[in-house]
Design an enzyme around this catalytic site. Structure first.
Site, PDB file in Angstrom:
ATOM      1  N   GLY A 174       0.855  -1.197   0.000  1.00 48.23           N
ATOM      2  CA  GLY A 174       0.000   0.000   0.000  1.00 48.23           C
ATOM      3  C   GLY A 174       0.878   1.229   0.000  1.00 48.23           C
ATOM      4  O   GLY A 174       2.107   1.119   0.122  1.00 48.23           O
TER       5      GLY A 174
ATOM      6  N   VAL B 119       7.725  -6.160  11.550  1.00 49.36           N
ATOM      7  CA  VAL B 119       9.023  -5.475  11.453  1.00 49.36           C
ATOM      8  C   VAL B 119       9.486  -4.912  12.795  1.00 49.36           C
ATOM      9  O   VAL B 119      10.663  -4.582  12.960  1.00 49.36           O
ATOM     10  CB  VAL B 119       9.016  -4.347  10.376  1.00 49.36           C
ATOM     11  CG1 VAL B 119       8.851  -4.917   8.986  1.00 49.36           C
ATOM     12  CG2 VAL B 119       7.988  -3.264  10.690  1.00 49.36           C
TER      13      VAL B 119
ATOM     14  N   GLY C 115       2.128  17.502  16.463  1.00 45.46           N
ATOM     15  CA  GLY C 115       1.387  16.253  16.649  1.00 45.46           C
ATOM     16  C   GLY C 115       2.193  15.003  16.365  1.00 45.46           C
ATOM     17  O   GLY C 115       1.621  13.916  16.321  1.00 45.46           O
ATOM     18  N   GLN C 116       3.501  15.146  16.154  1.00 45.41           N
ATOM     19  CA  GLN C 116       4.294  13.970  15.765  1.00 45.41           C
ATOM     20  C   GLN C 116       5.616  13.861  16.533  1.00 45.41           C
ATOM     21  O   GLN C 116       6.668  13.599  15.940  1.00 45.41           O
ATOM     22  CB  GLN C 116       4.587  14.003  14.267  1.00 45.41           C
ATOM     23  CG  GLN C 116       3.377  13.674  13.398  1.00 45.41           C
ATOM     24  CD  GLN C 116       3.783  13.305  11.983  1.00 45.41           C
ATOM     25  OE1 GLN C 116       4.584  14.000  11.358  1.00 45.41           O
ATOM     26  NE2 GLN C 116       3.254  12.215  11.459  1.00 45.41           N
TER      27      GLN C 116
ATOM     28  N   TYR D 250       6.758  10.242  15.860  1.00 47.73           N
ATOM     29  CA  TYR D 250       7.113   9.990  14.456  1.00 47.73           C
ATOM     30  C   TYR D 250       8.368  10.796  14.060  1.00 47.73           C
ATOM     31  O   TYR D 250       9.278  10.269  13.416  1.00 47.73           O
ATOM     32  CB  TYR D 250       5.921  10.381  13.594  1.00 47.73           C
ATOM     33  CG  TYR D 250       6.005  10.054  12.126  1.00 47.73           C
ATOM     34  CD1 TYR D 250       5.606   8.806  11.646  1.00 47.73           C
ATOM     35  CD2 TYR D 250       6.437  11.002  11.195  1.00 47.73           C
ATOM     36  CE1 TYR D 250       5.646   8.509  10.286  1.00 47.73           C
ATOM     37  CE2 TYR D 250       6.481  10.717   9.842  1.00 47.73           C
ATOM     38  CZ  TYR D 250       6.082   9.482   9.390  1.00 47.73           C
ATOM     39  OH  TYR D 250       6.125   9.196   8.038  1.00 47.73           O
TER      40      TYR D 250
ATOM     41  N   PRO E 295      10.606  11.800   2.142  1.00 45.71           N
ATOM     42  CA  PRO E 295       9.446  12.332   1.423  1.00 45.71           C
ATOM     43  C   PRO E 295       8.695  13.362   2.258  1.00 45.71           C
ATOM     44  O   PRO E 295       8.668  13.292   3.488  1.00 45.71           O
ATOM     45  CB  PRO E 295       8.561  11.100   1.208  1.00 45.71           C
ATOM     46  CG  PRO E 295       9.437   9.910   1.463  1.00 45.71           C
ATOM     47  CD  PRO E 295      10.459  10.386   2.453  1.00 45.71           C
TER      48      PRO E 295
ATOM     49  N   TYR F  26       4.734  15.364   2.012  1.00 46.33           N
ATOM     50  CA  TYR F  26       3.356  14.880   2.071  1.00 46.33           C
ATOM     51  C   TYR F  26       2.969  14.320   0.705  1.00 46.33           C
ATOM     52  O   TYR F  26       2.910  15.039  -0.287  1.00 46.33           O
ATOM     53  CB  TYR F  26       2.411  16.013   2.514  1.00 46.33           C
ATOM     54  CG  TYR F  26       2.538  16.293   4.000  1.00 46.33           C
ATOM     55  CD1 TYR F  26       3.672  16.926   4.499  1.00 46.33           C
ATOM     56  CD2 TYR F  26       1.549  15.902   4.890  1.00 46.33           C
ATOM     57  CE1 TYR F  26       3.811  17.151   5.875  1.00 46.33           C
ATOM     58  CE2 TYR F  26       1.672  16.130   6.261  1.00 46.33           C
ATOM     59  CZ  TYR F  26       2.810  16.748   6.740  1.00 46.33           C
ATOM     60  OH  TYR F  26       2.952  16.957   8.083  1.00 46.33           O
ATOM     61  N   ILE F  27       2.738  13.008   0.683  1.00 45.27           N
ATOM     62  CA  ILE F  27       2.463  12.290  -0.557  1.00 45.27           C
ATOM     63  C   ILE F  27       1.003  11.818  -0.494  1.00 45.27           C
ATOM     64  O   ILE F  27       0.495  11.528   0.601  1.00 45.27           O
ATOM     65  CB  ILE F  27       3.413  11.067  -0.688  1.00 45.27           C
ATOM     66  CG1 ILE F  27       4.885  11.470  -0.413  1.00 45.27           C
ATOM     67  CG2 ILE F  27       3.288  10.420  -2.073  1.00 45.27           C
ATOM     68  CD1 ILE F  27       5.468  12.538  -1.315  1.00 45.27           C
TER      69      ILE F  27
HETATM   70  N1  CAA Z   1       0.478  23.715  13.178  1.00 44.94           N
HETATM   71  C1  CAA Z   1       0.084  24.594  14.105  1.00 44.94           C
HETATM   72  N2  CAA Z   1      -1.002  24.430  14.861  1.00 44.94           N
HETATM   73  C2  CAA Z   1      -1.711  23.313  14.664  1.00 44.94           C
HETATM   74  C3  CAA Z   1      -1.349  22.355  13.727  1.00 44.94           C
HETATM   75  C4  CAA Z   1      -0.213  22.586  12.952  1.00 44.94           C
HETATM   76  N3  CAA Z   1       0.208  21.735  12.006  1.00 44.94           N
HETATM   77  N4  CAA Z   1      -2.251  21.372  13.770  1.00 44.94           N
HETATM   78  C5  CAA Z   1      -3.141  21.680  14.723  1.00 44.94           C
HETATM   79  N5  CAA Z   1      -2.825  22.873  15.237  1.00 44.94           N
HETATM   80  C6  CAA Z   1      -3.524  23.578  16.265  1.00 44.94           C
HETATM   81  C7  CAA Z   1      -5.034  23.543  16.021  1.00 44.94           C
HETATM   82  O1  CAA Z   1      -5.367  24.558  15.070  1.00 44.94           O
HETATM   83  C8  CAA Z   1      -5.596  23.819  17.390  1.00 44.94           C
HETATM   84  O2  CAA Z   1      -5.475  25.195  17.658  1.00 44.94           O
HETATM   85  P1  CAA Z   1      -6.624  25.930  18.479  1.00 44.94           P
HETATM   86  O3  CAA Z   1      -6.705  25.209  19.800  1.00 44.94           O
HETATM   87  O4  CAA Z   1      -6.117  27.337  18.574  1.00 44.94           O
HETATM   88  O5  CAA Z   1      -7.848  25.761  17.657  1.00 44.94           O
HETATM   89  C9  CAA Z   1      -4.567  23.103  18.299  1.00 44.94           C
HETATM   90  O6  CAA Z   1      -3.380  22.925  17.522  1.00 44.94           O
HETATM   91  C10 CAA Z   1      -5.015  21.735  18.778  1.00 44.94           C
HETATM   92  O7  CAA Z   1      -5.485  21.062  17.640  1.00 44.94           O
HETATM   93  P2  CAA Z   1      -6.517  19.909  17.735  1.00 44.94           P
HETATM   94  O8  CAA Z   1      -7.648  20.269  18.619  1.00 44.94           O
HETATM   95  O9  CAA Z   1      -6.786  19.433  16.335  1.00 44.94           O
HETATM   96  O10 CAA Z   1      -5.690  18.815  18.552  1.00 44.94           O
HETATM   97  P3  CAA Z   1      -5.857  17.311  18.434  1.00 44.94           P
HETATM   98  O11 CAA Z   1      -5.032  16.718  19.540  1.00 44.94           O
HETATM   99  O12 CAA Z   1      -7.268  16.911  18.328  1.00 44.94           O
HETATM  100  O13 CAA Z   1      -5.188  16.960  17.023  1.00 44.94           O
HETATM  101  C11 CAA Z   1      -3.416  16.463  15.608  1.00 44.94           C
HETATM  102  C12 CAA Z   1      -3.855  17.215  16.834  1.00 44.94           C
HETATM  103  C13 CAA Z   1      -3.807  14.983  15.665  1.00 44.94           C
HETATM  104  C14 CAA Z   1      -1.911  16.530  15.595  1.00 44.94           C
HETATM  105  C15 CAA Z   1      -4.034  17.058  14.342  1.00 44.94           C
HETATM  106  O14 CAA Z   1      -3.771  18.421  14.374  1.00 44.94           O
HETATM  107  C16 CAA Z   1      -3.425  16.478  13.089  1.00 44.94           C
HETATM  108  O15 CAA Z   1      -3.816  15.417  12.609  1.00 44.94           O
HETATM  109  N6  CAA Z   1      -2.413  17.155  12.499  1.00 44.94           N
HETATM  110  C17 CAA Z   1      -1.711  16.683  11.363  1.00 44.94           C
HETATM  111  C18 CAA Z   1      -0.423  16.023  11.793  1.00 44.94           C
HETATM  112  C19 CAA Z   1       0.405  15.678  10.599  1.00 44.94           C
HETATM  113  O16 CAA Z   1       0.827  16.518   9.828  1.00 44.94           O
HETATM  114  N7  CAA Z   1       0.684  14.384  10.403  1.00 44.94           N
HETATM  115  C20 CAA Z   1       1.400  13.950   9.283  1.00 44.94           C
HETATM  116  C21 CAA Z   1       0.800  12.670   8.812  1.00 44.94           C
HETATM  117  S1  CAA Z   1       1.435  12.195   7.237  1.00 44.94           S
HETATM  118  C22 CAA Z   1       2.944  11.616   7.573  1.00 44.94           C
HETATM  119  O17 CAA Z   1       3.397  11.507   8.672  1.00 44.94           O
HETATM  120  C23 CAA Z   1       3.742  11.222   6.370  1.00 44.94           C
HETATM  121  C24 CAA Z   1       4.966  11.999   6.296  1.00 44.94           C
HETATM  122  O18 CAA Z   1       6.025  11.447   6.546  1.00 44.94           O
HETATM  123  C25 CAA Z   1       4.937  13.396   5.873  1.00 44.94           C
END
Ligand code: CAA
Length: 246
Positions: A12, A61, A148-149, A152, A182, A184-185
């Protein structure tokens, strides 16, 4: 000579595109799938219908012994691994204050320990044969951090530390070790991010204005696996649409 390429987590996302590309280039491609994957046979069959004769092996893994058993099976069934793509990975995104120890451990074990667990079982053979490629899939978020990471980002940053150290140790045997990072894909891992976060926080950070395509990552992996890339080792190659430059 037909080289054997093993791609972890190849059923996947990025892994599938990498398997397809390497197969098209003539590698014998093997992929691992996790014990929780109930659709492995279905996937192998659908690939077979498209003309790709991949072999799939179950492997956790994050577990050293499972990786050892998997490599033994692969070696017997297909041959020694020449190209290892450490691609399998998971996310458990949440702010650090909400993150529990289990969320930390799961991501570190699957995304970082896995690189040790798999590489350990193939590296001696590569050194003996004086040819090998280890390609570790990291992330832009290992380079720059991501909201949030913490789990990761730490695991993915660790991956490149591993790459640099091992590259030094294996260079004299012509075994290269590289990281790709990479951005964001357009895979499920990214498209499952809440749309409003994608639109407001992520896409505006990407100068090319779009998500990357899995095939674009596969092309880079194919290059690193090739003869032409013999002088590239210890590198961390970014492929992120300009999101992070350094
Ligand atoms: N930058 C700055 N502020 C952010 C933010 C960001 N990227 N993301 C969320 N916030 C802020 C929100 O706007 C919110 O602000 P307010 O309280 O002022 O409204 C605050 O942080 C809290 O946000 P949430 O209520 O959404 O908090 P949560 O705990 O429910 O969710 C989270 C947090 C799960 C991290 C969610 O924001 C999220 O999914 N973010 C994306 C994380 C991400 O980019 N992951 C990458 C996945 S892809 C990958 O990993 C592949 C790769 O290699 C690139």
């Amino acid at each position: 000579m037909t080289r054997v390429a093993l791609v972890t987590g190849g059923m996947g996302g990025l892994g599938e595109a990498i398997c397809i590309k390497l197969s098209a280039l003539g590698y014998r491609v093997v992929t691992t799938y996790s014990p929780s994957n109930t659709k492995a046979e279905e996937w192998l069959q659908s690939m077979q219908n498209m003309g790709y004769g991949f072999k799939g092996f179950q492997c956790d893994v994050s577990d050293f012994d499972s990786c050892g058993a998997c490599i033994d099976e692969v070696t017997k069934a297909v041959g020694p691994v020449d190209v290892l793509v450490n691609n399998a990975g998971i996310t458990r995104d949440m702010t650090f204050r909400k993150m529990g120890k289990a969320d930390w451990d799961a991501v570190l074990r699957t995304n970082l320990d896995s690189v040790f667990n798999m590489t350990k079982h193939v590296i001696e053979g590569m050194i003996e044969r004086r040819w090998g490629r280890v390609i570790n899939v990291s992330s832009v978020n290992g380079q720059k951090g991501a909201f949030g990471q913490t789990n990761y980002s730490a695991a993915k940053a660790g991956v490149h530390g591993f790459t640099k150290a091992l590259a030094l140790e294996t260079a004299r045997a012509s075994v290269t070790v590289n990281t790709i990072s990479p951005g964001y894909i357009g895979t499920k891992m990214v498209t499952s991010i809440p749309q409003e976060i994608l639109d407001s926080k992520i896409l505006p950070q990407i100068p090319l204005g779009r998500l990357g395509k899995p095939e674009e990552i596969a092309g880079l992996v194919a290059y690193l696996a090739s003869e032409e890339a013999a002088f590239v080792t210890g590198a961390n190659i970014s492929i992120n649409g300009g999101q992070h430059m350094y």
